[in-house]
Design an enzyme around this catalytic site. Structure first.
Site, mmCIF file in Angstrom:
data_model
loop_
_atom_site.group_PDB
_atom_site.id
_atom_site.type_symbol
_atom_site.label_atom_id
_atom_site.label_comp_id
_atom_site.label_asym_id
_atom_site.label_seq_id
_atom_site.Cartn_x
_atom_site.Cartn_y
_atom_site.Cartn_z
ATOM 1 N N LEU A 6 7.905 -1.741 8.098
ATOM 2 C CA LEU A 6 7.827 -1.852 6.646
ATOM 3 C C LEU A 6 6.536 -2.572 6.277
ATOM 4 O O LEU A 6 6.385 -3.771 6.546
ATOM 5 C CB LEU A 6 9.041 -2.611 6.108
ATOM 6 C CG LEU A 6 10.411 -2.048 6.521
ATOM 7 C CD1 LEU A 6 11.535 -2.838 5.859
ATOM 8 C CD2 LEU A 6 10.532 -0.564 6.191
ATOM 9 N N GLY A 9 4.353 -3.483 0.987
ATOM 10 C CA GLY A 9 4.380 -4.486 -0.070
ATOM 11 C C GLY A 9 3.025 -5.039 -0.449
ATOM 12 O O GLY A 9 2.044 -4.946 0.297
ATOM 13 N N GLN A 78 5.754 4.825 0.342
ATOM 14 C CA GLN A 78 6.710 4.346 -0.650
ATOM 15 C C GLN A 78 5.929 4.184 -1.948
ATOM 16 O O GLN A 78 5.156 3.246 -2.100
ATOM 17 C CB GLN A 78 7.331 3.016 -0.215
ATOM 18 C CG GLN A 78 8.423 2.506 -1.150
ATOM 19 C CD GLN A 78 8.922 1.122 -0.763
ATOM 20 O OE1 GLN A 78 8.236 0.381 -0.078
ATOM 21 N NE2 GLN A 78 10.123 0.778 -1.223
ATOM 22 N N GLY A 83 12.230 -2.021 -2.845
ATOM 23 C CA GLY A 83 13.151 -2.637 -1.905
ATOM 24 C C GLY A 83 13.088 -2.034 -0.521
ATOM 25 O O GLY A 83 12.530 -0.956 -0.301
ATOM 26 N N GLY A 134 19.582 -14.575 4.038
ATOM 27 C CA GLY A 134 20.773 -13.823 4.343
ATOM 28 C C GLY A 134 21.371 -14.406 5.614
ATOM 29 O O GLY A 134 20.666 -14.600 6.601
ATOM 30 N N ASN A 159 19.197 -14.000 8.837
ATOM 31 C CA ASN A 159 18.739 -12.633 9.091
ATOM 32 C C ASN A 159 17.220 -12.629 9.230
ATOM 33 O O ASN A 159 16.496 -13.055 8.328
ATOM 34 C CB ASN A 159 19.181 -11.736 7.930
ATOM 35 C CG ASN A 159 18.660 -10.321 8.038
ATOM 36 O OD1 ASN A 159 18.237 -9.878 9.099
ATOM 37 N ND2 ASN A 159 18.685 -9.608 6.915
ATOM 38 N N HIS A 307 -23.934 -24.491 5.658
ATOM 39 C CA HIS A 307 -24.679 -25.729 5.870
ATOM 40 C C HIS A 307 -23.867 -26.952 5.452
ATOM 41 O O HIS A 307 -23.311 -26.991 4.353
ATOM 42 C CB HIS A 307 -25.973 -25.760 5.026
ATOM 43 C CG HIS A 307 -26.800 -24.534 5.117
ATOM 44 N ND1 HIS A 307 -27.510 -24.183 6.229
ATOM 45 C CD2 HIS A 307 -27.033 -23.562 4.206
ATOM 46 C CE1 HIS A 307 -28.148 -23.040 6.010
ATOM 47 N NE2 HIS A 307 -27.869 -22.642 4.792
#
Length: 392
Positions: A6, A9, A78, A83, A134, A159, A307
């Site tokens: 994925l 994004g 996408q 999502g 999650g 998750n 510098h």
């Protein structure tokens, strides 16, 4: 088995670094962030990489091409970032059996290899505070439920955004829109949990790279895994200590000191009499000039600190130029954590030492002072002698 990466994004929490660069392509050590996920998939034995692209897709297609490490690459688009389930749905026409899904903006250690063995499976990381993730419920090694950001977490297993799905999951991708207006892959996972025995794969280390200090942390991690290699030109009077990579075409000039771990990209120049220390990335065609000190920072492609300057614990975008005598403050003397603006809100970095974030094409005038936690937007300018204490 196929792997879906994925990578569509925008990375809004990483702005201004991602104003024109997709988040999966930000540099982490010797390659883009998404390439680390691709490497994990290749080493897991996948037969094909299906990369979901969208924002600034040309950056990804140019990097990966038609194959990556002898594994065929297919790109799917996408068109709107709606999502993670929507992203996998875009890849569904290319799938022909069980498949792995990996977030292209996450870093995983070698323990991710177990995900590619028996499935279905989901990767999880034990965390101190699961309420922001999650969270998985388990019965032994089997996942029994997943709950998003629970006030009373059923476990400490977060998750980690990597899954092995059965072929049947291709039929579960038409999920309902979530409360935040997206189609969530966790809803697909919940149905798989209901209908299959899903194995939990506990990771030893994992990092979701969403904000600038996490990009710095990602580089600190991965630079620490590099082996010493000096393929470029290193002057006899330069000092190289520890795990330092100097790529072919890079130059370390006389009197310079580099204390690893550090990565000096192709076409980069260091010195004379420069000091590079901490876990520092100097990307391709960067320039660190005379009497400059760079400490624990990420300097992206074609940027220059030419510098008499100091840059510490900072992230500079592409084609940045710091005028002579530009100095970055990276420590709050009250001992508090440095705060940074993320999507319009000041947020703690959790770090006592953090310097600045500069978007692409930032230029500072000579003798500029930059306070801890300052964000310089893409194309921002400072005047000679200016003290910058607020975002610009």
């Amino acid at each position: 088995m196929q792997a879906v990466l994925l990578a569509a994004g925008q990375g809004t929490r990483l702005r201004p670094l991602t104003d024109s660069l997709p988040k999966p392509m930000v540099p982490v050590a010797d390659r883009p962030l998404v390439a680390h996920a691709a490497d994990a998939a290749v080493e897991g034995g996948v037969s094909e990489l299906i990369i979901v692209v969208g924002y600034e897709r040309e950056e990804l297609t140019a990097y990966f091409g038609e194959s990556y490490r002898d594994v065929p690459v297919t790109f799917v688009t996408q068109s709107e970032q709606r999502g993670t389930a929507d992203a996998v749905r875009a890849a569904a026409p290319e799938l022909d059996g069980p498949f792995v899904v990996i977030n292209g903006d996450n870093l995983y250690d070698d323990s991710i290899a177990a995900l590619f063995e028996e499935g279905p499976a989901v990767a999880a990381m034990p965390v101190d505070d699961p309420t922001n993730y999650g969270v998985l419920s388990t019965d032994g090694s089997t996942v029994t439920d997943i709950v998003e950001k629970p006030a009373d977490p059923p476990s400490n297993l977060a998750n980690a955004g990597a899954y092995q799905f059965p072929a049947a999951a291709q039929e579960y991708l038409d999920v309902s829109e979530s409360e935040r207006g997206e189609y969530e892959l966790t809803d697909v996972l919940a149905r798989v949990i209901d209908e299959f025995d899903v194995r939990v794969v506990e990771l030893d280390r994992w990092l979701d790279v969403g904000r600038p200090w996490e990009l710095l942390e990602a580089n600190e991690w991965r630079l620490g895994t590099l082996d010493r290699r000096l393929d470029g030109t290193v002057a006899d009077t330069a000092t190289i200590n520890g795990a330092v990579v100097v790529e072919d075409g890079a130059t370390v000039k006389s009197g310079s000191v580099i204390e690893g771990p550090a990565y000096i990209g192709e076409g980069a120049t260091v010195g004379p009499n420069a000091y590079v220390r901490g876990r520092t990335l100097l990307a391709e065609n960067t320039k660190v000039g005379q009497s400059v000190e760079i400490k624990n920072s990420v300097i992206m492609a074609k940027s220059a600190v030419p510098h008499l300057s100091y840059v510490g614990d900072s992230v500079l975008g592409r084609e940045v130029n710091f005028g002579a005598g530009t100095n970055v403050a990276n420590l709050r003397h009250d001992g508090g954590d440095v705060q940074l603006t993320v999507k319009g809100e000041r947020v703690s970095t959790g770090r006592r030492k953090f310097g600045v974030v500069a978007g692409d094409d930032v230029k500072t005038g000579i003798n500029t002072s930059l306070s801890p936690g300052v964000v310089l937007s893409t194309g921002a300018r400072t005047t000679p002698g200016e003290s910058v204490t607020r975002d610009r």
